[in-house]
Write an enzyme that holds these catalytic residues in place. Structure first.
Site, short mmCIF file in Angstrom:
data_model
loop_
_atom_site.label_atom_id
_atom_site.label_comp_id
_atom_site.label_asym_id
_atom_site.label_seq_id
_atom_site.Cartn_x
_atom_site.Cartn_y
_atom_site.Cartn_z
N ASP A 63 -26.69 -4.95 21.94
CA ASP A 63 -26.68 -6.22 21.24
C ASP A 63 -26.00 -5.97 19.89
O ASP A 63 -25.91 -4.82 19.44
CB ASP A 63 -28.13 -6.68 21.06
CG ASP A 63 -28.24 -7.84 20.11
OD1 ASP A 63 -27.58 -8.86 20.35
OD2 ASP A 63 -28.98 -7.73 19.11
N ASP A 65 -26.00 -8.42 16.60
CA ASP A 65 -26.71 -8.85 15.38
C ASP A 65 -28.12 -8.30 15.36
O ASP A 65 -28.89 -8.51 16.29
CB ASP A 65 -26.77 -10.39 15.32
CG ASP A 65 -25.37 -10.99 15.29
OD1 ASP A 65 -24.52 -10.45 14.59
OD2 ASP A 65 -25.16 -11.99 15.99
N GLY A 294 -48.88 2.99 -8.45
CA GLY A 294 -48.86 2.60 -7.04
C GLY A 294 -50.21 2.05 -6.64
O GLY A 294 -50.86 1.35 -7.42
N LYS A 300 -55.93 10.47 -4.99
CA LYS A 300 -57.38 10.32 -4.77
C LYS A 300 -57.77 10.42 -3.31
O LYS A 300 -58.66 11.16 -2.93
CB LYS A 300 -57.83 8.95 -5.32
CG LYS A 300 -57.98 8.96 -6.82
CD LYS A 300 -58.79 7.75 -7.29
CE LYS A 300 -58.40 7.40 -8.71
NZ LYS A 300 -57.39 6.35 -8.81
N ASN A 308 -44.45 6.46 -7.51
CA ASN A 308 -43.84 5.23 -7.00
C ASN A 308 -42.74 4.70 -7.92
O ASN A 308 -42.82 4.79 -9.13
CB ASN A 308 -44.92 4.16 -6.81
CG ASN A 308 -45.93 4.56 -5.76
OD1 ASN A 308 -46.43 5.68 -5.76
ND2 ASN A 308 -46.21 3.66 -4.85
N GLU A 358 -42.29 6.11 -1.74
CA GLU A 358 -43.33 7.00 -2.26
C GLU A 358 -42.87 8.45 -2.27
O GLU A 358 -43.14 9.19 -1.33
CB GLU A 358 -44.58 6.89 -1.38
CG GLU A 358 -45.03 5.47 -1.10
CD GLU A 358 -46.45 5.22 -1.58
OE1 GLU A 358 -47.10 6.18 -2.03
OE2 GLU A 358 -46.88 4.07 -1.48
N LEU A 361 -43.08 14.86 -5.23
CA LEU A 361 -42.29 15.95 -5.79
C LEU A 361 -42.97 17.27 -5.44
O LEU A 361 -44.18 17.43 -5.66
CB LEU A 361 -42.14 15.79 -7.32
CG LEU A 361 -41.05 14.80 -7.78
CD1 LEU A 361 -41.21 13.42 -7.18
CD2 LEU A 361 -40.99 14.72 -9.30
P1 ADP Z 1 -50.15 5.89 -7.73
O1 ADP Z 1 -50.78 5.17 -6.63
O2 ADP Z 1 -50.27 5.23 -9.05
O3 ADP Z 1 -48.73 6.27 -7.42
P2 ADP Z 1 -50.90 8.57 -7.06
O4 ADP Z 1 -52.29 9.00 -6.79
O5 ADP Z 1 -49.95 8.46 -5.92
O6 ADP Z 1 -50.97 7.23 -7.87
O7 ADP Z 1 -50.32 9.57 -8.11
C1 ADP Z 1 -48.99 9.50 -8.48
C2 ADP Z 1 -48.76 9.95 -9.89
O8 ADP Z 1 -49.17 11.29 -10.03
C3 ADP Z 1 -47.30 9.91 -10.23
O9 ADP Z 1 -46.91 8.66 -10.72
C4 ADP Z 1 -47.18 11.00 -11.27
O10 ADP Z 1 -47.40 10.45 -12.56
C5 ADP Z 1 -48.30 11.98 -10.93
N1 ADP Z 1 -47.89 13.20 -10.22
C6 ADP Z 1 -48.38 14.42 -10.51
N2 ADP Z 1 -47.84 15.36 -9.71
C7 ADP Z 1 -47.00 14.71 -8.87
C8 ADP Z 1 -46.13 15.16 -7.83
N3 ADP Z 1 -46.05 16.44 -7.46
N4 ADP Z 1 -45.39 14.23 -7.17
C9 ADP Z 1 -45.48 12.94 -7.50
N5 ADP Z 1 -46.26 12.45 -8.48
C10 ADP Z 1 -47.03 13.33 -9.19
N1 RBF Z 2 -48.33 6.75 5.58
C1 RBF Z 2 -48.47 6.28 6.82
O1 RBF Z 2 -49.21 5.34 7.05
N2 RBF Z 2 -47.79 6.84 7.86
C2 RBF Z 2 -46.95 7.88 7.69
O2 RBF Z 2 -46.34 8.34 8.67
C3 RBF Z 2 -46.80 8.42 6.39
N3 RBF Z 2 -45.97 9.46 6.15
C4 RBF Z 2 -45.83 9.96 4.88
C5 RBF Z 2 -44.98 11.03 4.65
C6 RBF Z 2 -44.82 11.55 3.36
C7 RBF Z 2 -43.91 12.71 3.15
C8 RBF Z 2 -45.53 10.99 2.28
C9 RBF Z 2 -45.38 11.52 0.89
C10 RBF Z 2 -46.36 9.90 2.51
C11 RBF Z 2 -46.54 9.38 3.80
N4 RBF Z 2 -47.41 8.34 4.08
C12 RBF Z 2 -47.52 7.81 5.34
C13 RBF Z 2 -47.73 7.49 2.95
C14 RBF Z 2 -49.11 7.62 2.42
O3 RBF Z 2 -49.85 6.70 3.18
C15 RBF Z 2 -48.97 7.17 0.98
O4 RBF Z 2 -48.45 8.20 0.24
C16 RBF Z 2 -50.26 6.66 0.48
O5 RBF Z 2 -50.42 5.40 1.04
C17 RBF Z 2 -50.31 6.60 -1.02
O6 RBF Z 2 -49.97 5.36 -1.51
MG MG Z 3 -48.24 6.94 -5.46
#
Ligand code: ADP
Ligand code: RBF
Ligand code: MG
Length: 427
Positions: A63, A65, A294, A300, A308, A358, A361
């Site tokens: 297909d 589109d 995020g 957590k 994010n 998401e 690092l």
């Molecule tokens: P959120 O839901 O606000 O993104 P997270 O629990 O995902 O919270 O934490 C993300 C935050 O943690 C990032 O915005 C950054 O400030 C910090 N952080 C610390 N180490 C890392 C890392 N290795 N990769 C990404 N974010 C990191």
């Molecule tokens: N969430 C999913 O629901 N399914 C996935 O397959 C999934 N794969 C992920 C892969 C990587 C490398 C990372 C960093 C996250 C992934 N997550 C996935 C997202 C995860 O649910 C998300 O980081 C949390 O929801 C935090 O907001």
């Molecule tokens: Mg996050």
């Protein structure tokens, strides 16, 4: 002009030639032998959950589109602008109702849903000139060029079967390099009595390809298209173009997230050879901005922090990249450049309503870095987003993704982007 199949086409992947000439792994090689012994009992064969091989096909009918071209965005843009004239607001909800329909049916659905004070034909004549100016802006979907090139280079006959009128198809594909020459057959909705979901268009494609319907693989994004393909008794891979729809595609033989996930060898076609150590190299793409808050559950709930990025300025870029797990390099202001693995999408496990980016690092930071400028270059793809039976299994999978990314990023193919000026422009 139509190109018919040349009898000398190298159909070296035909079922007569089992065992299969393209085993992509030892396991699959043995699957082919299993297939051979079960060939007369297809049902039993297909019920074997461990068996990844579906059914051998000789050609692919595509297909256009929403499957090869990202036309949905253009349709929404045109309707958004046009409906304002009627004092209505296009909210995208109707996108579901028009995917896969003929232009007339789609226009009729819009007239009805929005109670427009015009006829379907009037709406069509009003919006047709608007579409015409947009054809050149339509981009191929992720994996479309790769698929066409791959099948073409292996001599797999390809047909294009679209509910769009033939002229529109020709115009749309004229902007895509090498596409027209790749299709032995092109059929538009105006060349058959009834469009999809009627099987007619696919049966006509098979006839013109001179291949029996049961040896055709249809690739379709829409429900009417999948219905048509099954009614034609063909094998059908669905690639839904709208999110969170895969549960509706029960009649398809397989549902995939994007063309990047197509495994041609499952259908007896030559496998892609571009996967490297569990990764698919991509044309790199770039995204950046300040790190924002995020959902507050990365660290957590999962023990995996994801920095994010705001998607506001990037809605087009985001719509061009299918949901999935990707990797690359991340430049963080004042801190340096780090390996990165990330998910894009709706996180099925958490069933988000927004498509998010998401990035994780791959480095231990002692603190948060909210508000800091993060620039990333995405260099490869790992897998589609998935749901998981438990949080633990999701976390395990993400750690596997990390290992794959960490290792692959040392390959010269990917490591060269570490020095991209875009990453350092945030430092
Ligand atoms: P959120 O839901 O606000 O993104 P997270 O629990 O995902 O919270 O934490 C993300 C935050 O943690 C990032 O915005 C950054 O400030 C910090 N952080 C610390 N180490 C890392 C890392 N290795 N990769 C990404 N974010 C990191
Ligand atoms: N969430 C999913 O629901 N399914 C996935 O397959 C999934 N794969 C992920 C892969 C990587 C490398 C990372 C960093 C996250 C992934 N997550 C996935 C997202 C995860 O649910 C998300 O980081 C949390 O929801 C935090 O907001
Ligand atoms: Mg996050």
């Amino acid at each position: 002009m139509l190109f018919y199949i040349n009898a000398s086409f190298s159909l070296h992947f035909l079922p007569e030639r089992i065992p299969h000439p393209y085993p992509s792994s030892k396991i699959e090689e043995s699957e082919h032998h299993r297939f051979k012994s079960h060939i007369s009992n297809r049902k039993q064969f297909r019920m074997s959950a461990a068996n990844p091989l579906k059914k051998l096909v000789k050609c692919v009918i595509l297909d256009l589109d929403g499957t090869l071209l990202n036309t949905d965005g253009i349709v929404s843009d045109v309707l958004r602008v046009h409906l304002v004239k009627y004092g209505k607001k296009w909210d995208g909800r109707e996108a579901k109702n028009i995917v896969g329909k003929t232009p007339f049916e789609a226009a009729a659905a819009v007239v009805e849903d929005y109670e427009l004070p015009c006829t379907t034909s009037e709406l069509i004549s009003e919006i047709t000139p608007m579409f015409s100016t947009q054809w050149c802006n339509i981009k191929p979907l992720a994996g479309a060029n790769r698929l066409i090139k791959h099948l073409g280079s292996h001599g797999v006959p390809m047909a294009l079967a679209s509910n769009s009128p033939r002229d529109n198809i020709e115009t749309k594909i004229s902007f895509q390099n090498g596409w027209k020459e790749s299709f032995s057959v092109i059929i538009g909705g105006d060349e058959v009595k009834s469009g999809k979901p009627s099987p007619e268009i696919f049966l006509e494609a098979a006839k013109r390809l001179n291949i029996e319907p049961s040896s055709c693989l249809v690739i379709e994004d829409s429900l009417p298209g999948v219905t048509a393909g099954k009614a034609a008794e063909m094998e059908v891979v669905a690639v839904p173009s709208l999110p969170k729809q895969s549960h509706l595609y029960t009649s398809a033989d397989e549902v995939i997230n994007s063309l990047l996930d197509l495994r041609p060898e499952k259908w007896g076609l030559p496998p892609f050879q571009d996967w490297i150590e569990g990764t698919l190299p991509l044309e790199p793409w770039f995204i950046g901005g300040p790190v924002i808050k995020g959902f507050g559950r990365g660290s957590k709930v999962l023990g995996i922090p994801t920095a994010n990025l705001s998607t506001e300025r990037y809605s087009t870029l985001l719509s061009e990249h299918p949901a999935g797990v990707y990797f690359g390099w991340a430049g963080l202001s004042a801190r340096g450049v780090f390996k990165m693995v990330m998910s894009i999408g709706w996180n099925p496990f958490f069933n988000n309503t927004e498509k998010t980016i998401e990035p994780w690092l791959l480095h231990d930071f002692n603190e948060d870095f909210y508000g800091e400028e993060l620039h990333i270059v995405v260099v490869g793809y790992i897998r589609p987003e998935a749901n998981f039976p438990s949080l633990e299994s999701l976390v395990t999978k993400i750690h596997e993704d990390r290992k794959i990314a960490e290792k692959a990023l040392d390959l010269p193919l990917y490591s060269k982007y570490k020095n991209d000026p875009y990453l350092k422009s945030s430092l």
